[in-house]
Design an enzyme around this catalytic site. Structure first.
Site, PDB file in Angstrom:
ATOM      1  N   SER A  12      53.546 -32.868   8.807  1.00  0.00           N
ATOM      2  CA  SER A  12      53.209 -34.104   8.105  1.00  0.00           C
ATOM      3  C   SER A  12      51.963 -34.704   8.743  1.00  0.00           C
ATOM      4  O   SER A  12      51.610 -34.379   9.885  1.00  0.00           O
ATOM      5  CB  SER A  12      54.376 -35.088   8.142  1.00  0.00           C
ATOM      6  OG  SER A  12      54.835 -35.287   9.469  1.00  0.00           O
ATOM      7  N   GLU A  14      49.471 -38.356   9.186  1.00  0.00           N
ATOM      8  CA  GLU A  14      49.403 -39.812   9.089  1.00  0.00           C
ATOM      9  C   GLU A  14      47.986 -40.273   8.772  1.00  0.00           C
ATOM     10  O   GLU A  14      47.012 -39.806   9.362  1.00  0.00           O
ATOM     11  CB  GLU A  14      49.854 -40.445  10.409  1.00  0.00           C
ATOM     12  CG  GLU A  14      49.843 -41.965  10.379  1.00  0.00           C
ATOM     13  CD  GLU A  14      50.384 -42.571  11.657  1.00  0.00           C
ATOM     14  OE1 GLU A  14      51.600 -42.421  11.893  1.00  0.00           O
ATOM     15  OE2 GLU A  14      49.594 -43.173  12.413  1.00  0.00           O
ATOM     16  N   ASP A 105      53.585 -53.826  16.153  1.00  0.00           N
ATOM     17  CA  ASP A 105      52.939 -54.553  17.248  1.00  0.00           C
ATOM     18  C   ASP A 105      52.644 -55.983  16.818  1.00  0.00           C
ATOM     19  O   ASP A 105      52.150 -56.224  15.715  1.00  0.00           O
ATOM     20  CB  ASP A 105      51.627 -53.869  17.653  1.00  0.00           C
ATOM     21  CG  ASP A 105      51.862 -52.451  18.155  1.00  0.00           C
ATOM     22  OD1 ASP A 105      52.854 -52.261  18.886  1.00  0.00           O
ATOM     23  OD2 ASP A 105      51.067 -51.555  17.822  1.00  0.00           O
ATOM     24  N   TYR A 141      59.750 -42.684  21.914  1.00  0.00           N
ATOM     25  CA  TYR A 141      58.743 -42.641  22.976  1.00  0.00           C
ATOM     26  C   TYR A 141      59.239 -41.742  24.107  1.00  0.00           C
ATOM     27  O   TYR A 141      59.937 -42.209  25.015  1.00  0.00           O
ATOM     28  CB  TYR A 141      58.471 -44.052  23.502  1.00  0.00           C
ATOM     29  CG  TYR A 141      57.783 -44.933  22.485  1.00  0.00           C
ATOM     30  CD1 TYR A 141      56.411 -45.164  22.553  1.00  0.00           C
ATOM     31  CD2 TYR A 141      58.500 -45.511  21.438  1.00  0.00           C
ATOM     32  CE1 TYR A 141      55.766 -45.953  21.607  1.00  0.00           C
ATOM     33  CE2 TYR A 141      57.867 -46.295  20.485  1.00  0.00           C
ATOM     34  CZ  TYR A 141      56.509 -46.513  20.586  1.00  0.00           C
ATOM     35  OH  TYR A 141      55.878 -47.286  19.639  1.00  0.00           O
ATOM     36  N   HIS A 145      58.747 -46.458  25.964  1.00  0.00           N
ATOM     37  CA  HIS A 145      57.955 -47.496  25.306  1.00  0.00           C
ATOM     38  C   HIS A 145      57.292 -48.385  26.363  1.00  0.00           C
ATOM     39  O   HIS A 145      57.938 -48.772  27.352  1.00  0.00           O
ATOM     40  CB  HIS A 145      58.854 -48.343  24.399  1.00  0.00           C
ATOM     41  CG  HIS A 145      58.102 -49.240  23.472  1.00  0.00           C
ATOM     42  ND1 HIS A 145      57.467 -50.389  23.902  1.00  0.00           N
ATOM     43  CD2 HIS A 145      57.872 -49.163  22.136  1.00  0.00           C
ATOM     44  CE1 HIS A 145      56.885 -50.985  22.873  1.00  0.00           C
ATOM     45  NE2 HIS A 145      57.112 -50.256  21.787  1.00  0.00           N
ATOM     46  N   GLN A 172      55.886 -40.852  19.564  1.00  0.00           N
ATOM     47  CA  GLN A 172      54.535 -41.197  19.997  1.00  0.00           C
ATOM     48  C   GLN A 172      53.875 -39.916  20.503  1.00  0.00           C
ATOM     49  O   GLN A 172      54.554 -38.987  20.933  1.00  0.00           O
ATOM     50  CB  GLN A 172      54.609 -42.232  21.120  1.00  0.00           C
ATOM     51  CG  GLN A 172      53.269 -42.662  21.688  1.00  0.00           C
ATOM     52  CD  GLN A 172      52.364 -43.265  20.634  1.00  0.00           C
ATOM     53  OE1 GLN A 172      51.602 -42.517  20.002  1.00  0.00           O
ATOM     54  NE2 GLN A 172      52.422 -44.568  20.428  1.00  0.00           N
ATOM     55  N   PHE A 212      43.296 -45.868  23.118  1.00  0.00           N
ATOM     56  CA  PHE A 212      44.559 -45.793  22.386  1.00  0.00           C
ATOM     57  C   PHE A 212      45.734 -45.599  23.336  1.00  0.00           C
ATOM     58  O   PHE A 212      46.789 -46.212  23.179  1.00  0.00           O
ATOM     59  CB  PHE A 212      44.534 -44.631  21.384  1.00  0.00           C
ATOM     60  CG  PHE A 212      43.703 -44.887  20.165  1.00  0.00           C
ATOM     61  CD1 PHE A 212      43.237 -46.149  19.847  1.00  0.00           C
ATOM     62  CD2 PHE A 212      43.374 -43.842  19.319  1.00  0.00           C
ATOM     63  CE1 PHE A 212      42.476 -46.385  18.725  1.00  0.00           C
ATOM     64  CE2 PHE A 212      42.612 -44.060  18.182  1.00  0.00           C
ATOM     65  CZ  PHE A 212      42.155 -45.330  17.891  1.00  0.00           C
ATOM     66  N   HIS A 262      53.875 -33.747  13.537  1.00  0.00           N
ATOM     67  CA  HIS A 262      53.328 -34.874  12.769  1.00  0.00           C
ATOM     68  C   HIS A 262      51.972 -35.225  13.371  1.00  0.00           C
ATOM     69  O   HIS A 262      51.890 -35.616  14.539  1.00  0.00           O
ATOM     70  CB  HIS A 262      54.273 -36.073  12.845  1.00  0.00           C
ATOM     71  CG  HIS A 262      53.796 -37.278  12.093  1.00  0.00           C
ATOM     72  ND1 HIS A 262      53.918 -37.392  10.725  1.00  0.00           N
ATOM     73  CD2 HIS A 262      53.176 -38.420  12.516  1.00  0.00           C
ATOM     74  CE1 HIS A 262      53.418 -38.565  10.333  1.00  0.00           C
ATOM     75  NE2 HIS A 262      52.954 -39.186  11.401  1.00  0.00           N
TER      76      HIS A 262
END
Length: 285
Positions: A12, A14, A105, A141, A145, A172, A212, A262
């Site tokens: 997949s 994004e 976020d 995560y 996280h 993630q 990032f 992904h």
């Protein structure tokens, strides 16, 4: 890793909603190239505080109309039960059957998330409102996280999302395969058998990746960071090295039983296509 191997390997991609006409035209080209791989779905992000809500919707509907499933992101931040209920109905009416449900976020200056504090509450609400209409993907995560009080608390929060009715998980991004495999082992020990799909971030430039990663808590291993720094401004060298690193990571994940990949495409096709070609996964004409 046995429970992960039961699932077919699916891919997949994004996207984020384009902000300009040029961006929209460019994304259509990117979409057409990646669509030739016949992915399971394309996901479309949802800006901080719902800032791209309308653009997310229009991008999702456009993708869905071209014949491959689209999975809109839904965020808790700045959301109310009424507006989420309305969005869900709009997506149902347009034949959307997949959703990525996230806490999201908080934008700078916003003190509270809204009527939904955590993603498990959003997942539970989607199930209450729509039953089994949507296949719900949630986030995980493997490296914990960045805002979690501890690894133990983070995993408890993840289990709540699964218990609320999640069908699948997208992680993630990371560059340490062991983090993923350890997370999958923890899931299996806790009876969690839904697909846990690794999120993959191609490496195209170091400064952007570093920025990032600082924000989302993804670790860039010291050896990788030092190698990338050593290339300076040599973009071609960074991209060639990054391609090798991420290809090796993907191959190891798939060989180890990951149920798919992904890709965080950043609305580009070339880096993702290069990785998949290295994996002998090629577009169909």
């Amino acid at each position: 890793m046995q429970s992960q191997k039961k699932h077919p390997q699916l891919f997949s991609f994004e996207f984020y909603p384009p902000k300009t006409e040029e961006g929209t035209a460019s994304l259509q080209i990117v979409h057409s190239k990646l669509a030739k791989l016949n992915p399971d779905f394309f996901s479309v992000t949802f800006g901080a505080g719902g800032s791209t809500r309308d653009k997310t919707f229009s991008t999702v509907i456009d993708i869905q109309s071209k014949g491959i499933a689209a999975a809109p992101h839904l965020s808790c931040v700045a959301s109310t039960k009424d507006n989420i209920r309305a969005i869900l109905k709009d997506y149902q009416d347009h034949g959307i059957t997949k959703i990525v449900a996230l806490r999201g976020d908080l934008p700078s200056g916003m003190m509270s998330a809204g009527e939904f504090r955590y993603a498990n509450e959003l997942v539970e609400f989607i199930r209450q409102e729509t039953g089994d209409h949507f296949q719900i993907h949630v986030a995980a995560y493997p490296e914990v996280h960045p805002q979690a009080a501890s690894g133990v608390e983070d995993f408890k929060n993840f289990k709540r999302k699964v218990a609320a009715g999640a069908n699948a998980v997208i992680t993630q991004y990371f560059y340490n395969a062991e983090a993923y495999f350890h997370f999958v082992d923890s899931c299996e020990k806790n009876g969690i058998t839904i697909p846990i799909v690794p999120g993959i971030m191609p490496i195209t430039q170091y400064s952007q990746l570093f920025r990032f990663s600082e924000m989302c808590g993804a670790d860039i291993p010291r050896w990788l960071r030092k190698r990338l720094e050593s290339f300076g401004d040599d973009k071609e060298a960074i991209q060639a090295f990054g391609l090798d690193v991420v290809t090796d990571l993907c191959q190891r994940l798939l060989d180890g039983g990951a149920p798919g990949l992904h890709f965080y495409t950043m609305n580009q096709s070339a880096p993702t296509l290069a990785i998949l070609e290295n994996l002998q996964i090629k577009p169909h004409d």
